[in-house]
Design an enzyme around this catalytic site. Structure first.
Site, PDB file in Angstrom:
ATOM      1  N   HIS A  16      81.470  11.046  16.414  1.00  0.00           N
ATOM      2  CA  HIS A  16      80.038  10.737  16.371  1.00  0.00           C
ATOM      3  C   HIS A  16      79.420  11.806  15.642  1.00  0.00           C
ATOM      4  O   HIS A  16      78.480  11.668  14.860  1.00  0.00           O
ATOM      5  CB  HIS A  16      79.279  10.477  17.775  1.00  0.00           C
ATOM      6  CG  HIS A  16      79.584   8.996  18.272  1.00  0.00           C
ATOM      7  ND1 HIS A  16      79.260   7.948  17.503  1.00  0.00           N
ATOM      8  CD2 HIS A  16      79.995   8.737  19.489  1.00  0.00           C
ATOM      9  CE1 HIS A  16      79.576   6.997  18.297  1.00  0.00           C
ATOM     10  NE2 HIS A  16      80.158   7.188  19.244  1.00  0.00           N
ATOM     11  N   GLU A  35      80.511   2.797  17.242  1.00  0.00           N
ATOM     12  CA  GLU A  35      81.531   2.994  18.166  1.00  0.00           C
ATOM     13  C   GLU A  35      82.829   2.698  17.711  1.00  0.00           C
ATOM     14  O   GLU A  35      83.741   3.653  18.049  1.00  0.00           O
ATOM     15  CB  GLU A  35      81.133   2.185  19.639  1.00  0.00           C
ATOM     16  CG  GLU A  35      80.085   2.745  20.355  1.00  0.00           C
ATOM     17  CD  GLU A  35      79.849   3.758  20.765  1.00  0.00           C
ATOM     18  OE1 GLU A  35      81.044   4.353  21.133  1.00  0.00           O
ATOM     19  OE2 GLU A  35      78.986   4.597  20.774  1.00  0.00           O
ATOM     20  N   HIS A  46      86.078  11.545  20.751  1.00  0.00           N
ATOM     21  CA  HIS A  46      85.485  10.492  20.535  1.00  0.00           C
ATOM     22  C   HIS A  46      83.862  10.992  20.052  1.00  0.00           C
ATOM     23  O   HIS A  46      83.274  10.777  18.997  1.00  0.00           O
ATOM     24  CB  HIS A  46      85.420   9.407  21.374  1.00  0.00           C
ATOM     25  CG  HIS A  46      84.448   8.511  21.372  1.00  0.00           C
ATOM     26  ND1 HIS A  46      84.456   7.221  20.729  1.00  0.00           N
ATOM     27  CD2 HIS A  46      83.031   8.548  21.529  1.00  0.00           C
ATOM     28  CE1 HIS A  46      83.455   6.327  20.765  1.00  0.00           C
ATOM     29  NE2 HIS A  46      82.474   7.046  21.195  1.00  0.00           N
ATOM     30  N   GLU A  47      83.289  11.829  20.940  1.00  0.00           N
ATOM     31  CA  GLU A  47      82.019  12.392  20.893  1.00  0.00           C
ATOM     32  C   GLU A  47      82.006  13.237  19.448  1.00  0.00           C
ATOM     33  O   GLU A  47      80.943  13.224  19.107  1.00  0.00           O
ATOM     34  CB  GLU A  47      81.668  13.075  22.114  1.00  0.00           C
ATOM     35  CG  GLU A  47      81.698  12.122  23.210  1.00  0.00           C
ATOM     36  CD  GLU A  47      80.606  10.981  23.213  1.00  0.00           C
ATOM     37  OE1 GLU A  47      79.970  11.093  22.517  1.00  0.00           O
ATOM     38  OE2 GLU A  47      80.971   9.854  23.832  1.00  0.00           O
TER      39      GLU A  47
END
Length: 309
Positions: free
Chosen positions: A134, A201, A130-131
Site C-alpha cells: 500500500h 486491496e 501487504h501493508e
C-alpha cells in the site's frame, strides 16, 4: 487496469462532490465546494497519519523495544525498495493491521497485539508485506483523499438540506430535492469510496505476495484474520467506521459478501487470487502455509516471545 479503474472512480467522486455544490449554490457553489475540498485535503495530507494512529492508541516501537517486529519490517522494506517506515503497535485483541502516511518517506505500519499473538512469523511477514505494498503504491494517500472527499460530500449534502430546502425549484433543489440529495449523495460517495478501496486491496495483495516471496503466507494470514475478526470486536473501529477501509481485513462486525456495500473484497476471493499467483510464480501450497503446519514463532506463543507478550 486497476489504476485506470481507480482514477475513474476518484474522478467520479470529485464530480459528485462538485455536483452537490452546484445543486446547492449553482456555479459559485461548485467553486466553493472545490475550495472546501482543497482545504480539507491539505489538512488531511499533513495530519491524517497522526490522527488515525492516535485514534487507535498506537504507540511507536523501535529495535530495542520490539526487535523481532522491527527487524522484520526493516527486512521487508528493504526487499520492497522502500525507506524504513515507522512501526507502531496497537493494544487490540483483534488481529489486524494498517499502513498510513502521505508518502513512502513519511509512512507508518501499525499492527495489533492480537496479530502478533495469533500469527506465525511467516504469516506476519505476509501481512506486513501487504501493508508495505500500500505504501509503495501510494494507496495510503489515495485512501485519505477519498475518505476526506466522501466526508465533505456528506457535510455538504446535510448543509444543502437547510440551505436549499426553503428555495423554490427554479433556484435550488427544493425540499424534496434536498432530502433526496442528503440521502443519495453520501450513499453514492460511500459506494465509490468502497469500490476504490477494494480495487487497491487486490493490488496490494499481489504486490505484497511478491515482496515476501510466498503468496500463501499472506493467504493463510488473511484466512486467519478474517475468522478472528468475526469473533473479536474492534470497538474503536466500530465507533469510527470511516477508517475501516484502512485495515487489511474489515474490522467491523457483520460485513457480508463481495459486493458494492463492503470495504474489502471477500477473503475467499483474495485467497483464490493468491492461490493463482502462487501457481504462477511458485511459493508452495496452502496446506504448507496453513497455521497448523507453519513453524510457531514469537508472534503466536512460541518458545521465544517478543516484548508485547
Amino acid at each position: 487496469m486497476s489504476y485506470l479503474k481507480t482514477a475513474i472512480l476518484l474522478a467520479g467522486l470529485t464530480g459528485l462532490f462538485m455536483g452537490v455544490g452546484y445543486l446547492i449554490g449553482g456555479a459559485s457553489g461548485a467553486v466553493i465546494a472545490l475550495v472546501i475540498a482543497a482545504a480539507t485535503n491539505l489538512f488531511a495530507y499533513w495530519n491524517s497519519d497522526r490522527m488515525v494512529l492516535s485514534m487507535y492508541g498506537a504507540h511507536e516501537v523501535d529495535r530495542n523495544s520490539a526487535p523481532d517486529l522491527f527487524n522484520l519490517v526493516a527486512e521487508l522494506a528493504g526487499r520492497a525498495g522502500l525507506p524504513m517506515p515507522r512501526v507502531f503497535v496497537m493494544d487490540e485483541a483483534q488481529p489486524n493491521a494498517f499502513a498510513t502516511g502521505r508518502n513512502p518517506q513519511n509512512a507508518a505500519v501499525a499492527v495489533t497485539t492480537g496479530l502478533m499473538q495469533q500469527l506465525s512469523r511467516e504469516e506476519l511477514a505476509g501481512v506486513i508485506a501487504h501493508e508495505l505494498a500500500h505504501v509503495k503504491n501510494h494507496d495510503t494517500l489515495l485512501m485519505t483523499i477519498t475518505a476526506t472527499i466522501a466526508g465533505a460530500i456528506s457535510m455538504l449534502a446535510q448543509f444543502g438540506m437547510f440551505f436549499g430546502g426553503h428555495r423554490d425549484n427554479n433556484n435550488g433543489p427544493g425540499i424534496i430535492g434536498s432530502i433526496a440529495m442528503m440521502i443519495l449523495a453520501p450513499l453514492g460517495a460511500m459506494l465509490v469510496q468502497m469500490a476504490i478501496s477494494r480495487t487497491r486491496e487486490y493490488a496490494a495483495d499481489d504486490l505484497g505476495a511478491r515482496i515476501c516471496g510466498q503468496p500463501m503466507w499472506l493467504a493463510s494470514a488473511l484466512s486467519k484474520i478474517a475468522n478472528a475478526a468475526h469473533q473479536v470486536p474492534n470497538r474503536e473501529a466500530e465507533r469510527t467506521p470511516a477508517t475501516a477501509h484502512m485495515f487489511i481485513i474489515n474490522p467491523l462486525s457483520g460485513h457480508g459478501m463481495d459486493n458494492l456495500f463492503t470495504t474489502h473484497p471477500s477473503t475467499e476471493n483474495r485467497v483464490a487470487a493468491l492461490r493463482q499467483l502462487a501457481s504462477q510464480v511458485g511459493g508452495g501450497s496452502f496446506a504448507a502455509a496453513a497455521p497448523e503446519a507453519t513453524p510457531r514463532g514469537p508472534w503466536n506463543g512460541g518458545a521465544r516471545r517478543g516484548p508485547w507478550g
